[in-house]
Scaffold this active site. Structure first.
Site, mmCIF file in Angstrom:
data_model
loop_
_atom_site.group_PDB
_atom_site.id
_atom_site.type_symbol
_atom_site.label_atom_id
_atom_site.label_comp_id
_atom_site.label_asym_id
_atom_site.label_seq_id
_atom_site.Cartn_x
_atom_site.Cartn_y
_atom_site.Cartn_z
ATOM 1 C CD GLU A 199 11.133 12.107 11.144
ATOM 2 O OE1 GLU A 199 10.103 12.251 11.189
ATOM 3 O OE2 GLU A 199 11.989 11.225 10.780
ATOM 4 C CD GLU A 209 12.906 3.829 8.403
ATOM 5 O OE1 GLU A 209 12.758 4.426 9.518
ATOM 6 O OE2 GLU A 209 12.873 3.550 7.170
ATOM 7 C CB CYS A 237 13.566 8.350 8.638
ATOM 8 S SG CYS A 237 11.871 8.325 7.819
ATOM 9 C CE LYS A 278 -2.934 3.211 1.272
ATOM 10 N NZ LYS A 278 -1.783 4.436 1.130
HETATM 11 C C1 SIN Z 1 13.986 7.018 5.285
HETATM 12 O O1 SIN Z 1 13.949 8.209 5.282
HETATM 13 O O2 SIN Z 1 13.063 6.028 6.037
HETATM 14 C C2 SIN Z 1 14.857 6.089 4.416
HETATM 15 C C3 SIN Z 1 16.098 6.710 4.202
HETATM 16 C C4 SIN Z 1 17.033 5.601 3.541
HETATM 17 O O3 SIN Z 1 16.904 4.490 3.297
HETATM 18 O O4 SIN Z 1 18.387 6.091 3.624
#
Ligand code: SIN
Length: 513
Positions: free
Chosen positions: A416, A283, A317, A205
């Site tokens: 974040e 994650e 992230c 998804k």
């Molecule tokens: C992410 O921002 O979750 C992934 C970044 C990455 O795989 O380097």
């Protein structure tokens, strides 16, 4: 019903009129990659309701295509197909699965340029960066085509003569992969490569903002000869996404869920998965410290900070969220970093071949980033560069921004940021910076620059994160164990550990021998 629905911003009460433009399919050489249907059980199909939603290029607000706005019933149909396929896929040999993945990788590689164009069109990231993401994304399929053949069990010495004890690894079953918009290909391949290698089937998804890349992946899976039902993609707008997520969590046919996205949604999924005691891999968001010690190579630290902070316009992230600089080096670092930002970050439409930084993904994200900057200024931070929307470039562009004198009262310190905002914090010594860096609920990535080997070892061990960049701003690769601790998630993706999320250990006891 049956009308194209513009869902961008709908969850914030906005219902914007979009300009219709030349569809993306007309601009991509291999037009068969640009799909307007979902992919379920090897069939291209619409939502049962007939609803669709528009896909928007965030750089100019143009609608570049439309895809089905599926709901939970459509999603459960895909789960059913994935389950039926699982019954056969789990019986394939590791070598067969390896070959299937390799064939998929080969066609993905052949279509690299086209995939990059699709990513740029729907996510806004510059073409060169999109091409980098395609190489990164494809590498997971290559990696897991190789790892498929290295999923081994164990033979254990039995304490009883008449018994033998063996552990084998088995695929968990159907997996639901819920993926974000910031890396439209890599976040799918990192999960799907591992799932398929392990013998699981999957229903993907993708995020509402970037479904076209996921469908292009499905088109290439089909072209490569992957059996029907092994890799399915259901698309939906924001309105249907929560119920689809819930249906995955509640379906007895779904064995596990792998999610990349916000900590808030991750927690909801965690809760909902408790009912069926599902395997869950999360994650989630980070709040990465990026520490520059006084003995660091300042040139390397500046470049590392540029790479980590501004990758994908800061919408990553693992992006450096708080830049801590030791007081002796603070002013020099701030000056050099600002000059590097001015020289290297060129805002613009990602397809123009010149710009190095694209827009934010949508209006909501732009508003959030703007609010974070204003909050810092209100609380006494100093803007050294940028600081506002770059409206002359486009509605969703934000100036690369450098903010000094940030402190823990500010949103940019705690949240974040997910935007091109670098924030500087001065620190006095190692003990203080470790305390500050670890004072967060998040624990995904952390970075530091130092030339003192004893300090490197100490700090690497003490940072409360799942991944550490040491004198390095970019840590991602298929070989790496990607994942966090604390509220940044559960499990690992990539590396050989990525397979573990999709297998379970079965203990076989042979008796009366
Ligand atoms: C992410 O921002 O979750 C992934 C970044 C990455 O795989 O380097």
């Amino acid at each position: 019903m049956g009308l194209m629905r513009q869902v961008l911003g709908e969850s914030f009460g906005l219902f914007r009129q979009v300009k219709l433009s030349r569809p993306l399919g007309m601009r991509v050489r291999n037009a068969s990659l640009v799909r307007s249907k979902a992919f379920v059980n090897g069939i291209w199909k619409g939502a049962a309701s007939g609803e669709e939603f528009a896909v928007i290029n965030p750089a100019d607000g143009e609608a570049i295509g439309s895809v089905p706005n599926m709901n939970e019933n459509d999603a459960l149909e895909a789960v059913g197909a994935a389950y039926d396929s699982f019954l056969q896929w789990q019986e394939t040999t590791a070598k067969e699965r390896s070959h299937h993945l390799r064939k998929w990788f080969d066609v993905l590689q052949k279509n690299q340029d086209e995939l990059a164009k699709i990513i740029t069109a729907e996510s806004g990231k510059p073409l060169k960066e999109a091409a980098g993401e395609v190489a990164y994304g494809n590498s997971f399929i290559e990696w897991f085509s190789e790892e498929a053949r290295r999923i081994h069990g164990e033979v254990i010495d039995s304490p009883i003569k008449s018994k033998e004890m063996i552990f084998i690894r088995r695929p968990i079953g159907v997996t639901a992969l819920i993926t974000p918009w910031n890396f439209p290909i890599a976040m799918i391949t990192r999960k799907a490569g591992a799932a398929l290698a392990a013998g699981c089937t999957c229903v993907v998804k993708p995020a509402e903002d970037t479904p076209l890349t996921a469908l292009a992946l499905a088109a290439l899976a089909e072209e490569s000869g992957l059996p029907a039902g092994v890799f399915n993609v259901v698309t939906s707008g924001r309105d249907n996404a929560p119920l689809i997520g819930k249906s995955f969590c509640e379906s007895p046919l779904v064995a596990g869920i792998s999610f990349t996205g916000s900590t808030e949604v991750g927690k909801l999924l965690y809760k909902m998965c408790a009912k069926g005691v599902k395997r869950l891999s999360l994650e989630l968001g980070g709040n990465a410290p990026f520490i520059v010690f006084k003995n660091a190579d300042i040139g390397k630290a500046v470049q590392g900070a540029i790479a980590s902070k501004f990758r994908n316009c800061g919408q990553t992230c693992v992006s450096a969220n708080r830049l801590f600089v030791e007081e002796e080096m603070y002013d020099e670092f701030a000056g050099k970093f600002k000059e590097a930002m001015k020289a290297q970050l060129i805002l613009g439409n990602g397809g123009d071949g010149v710009s190095t930084m694209g827009p934010l993904i949508n209006d909501a994200q732009t508003k959030k980033v703007d609010g974070i900057v204003q909050d810092a200024v209100k609380k006494g931070a100093r803007i050294l560069l940028g600081g506002k929307k770059a409206s002359s470039v486009g509605d969703r562009f934000f100036e690369p921004t450098l903010i000094a004198d940030v402190d823990p009262r500010m949103l940019c310190y705690n949240e974040e940021i997910f935007g091109p905002i670098a924030v500087l914090i001065k620190f006095k010594n190692e003990e203080e910076v470790l305390r500050l860096a670890n004072h967060t609920k998040r624990g995904l990535a952390g970075y530091f620059f130092s030339n003192d080997i004893a300090q490197i070892w100490r700090v690497a061990k003490k940072l409360e994160v799942g991944m550490v960049g040491i004198n390095e701003g970019i840590i991602s690769s298929a070989e790496a164990a990607f994942g966090g601790i604390k509220e940044s998630g559960l499990g690992r993706e990539g590396s050989h550990y990525g397979i573990e999320e999709f297998t379970y250990i079965k203990y076989l006891c042979f008796g009366n021998l």
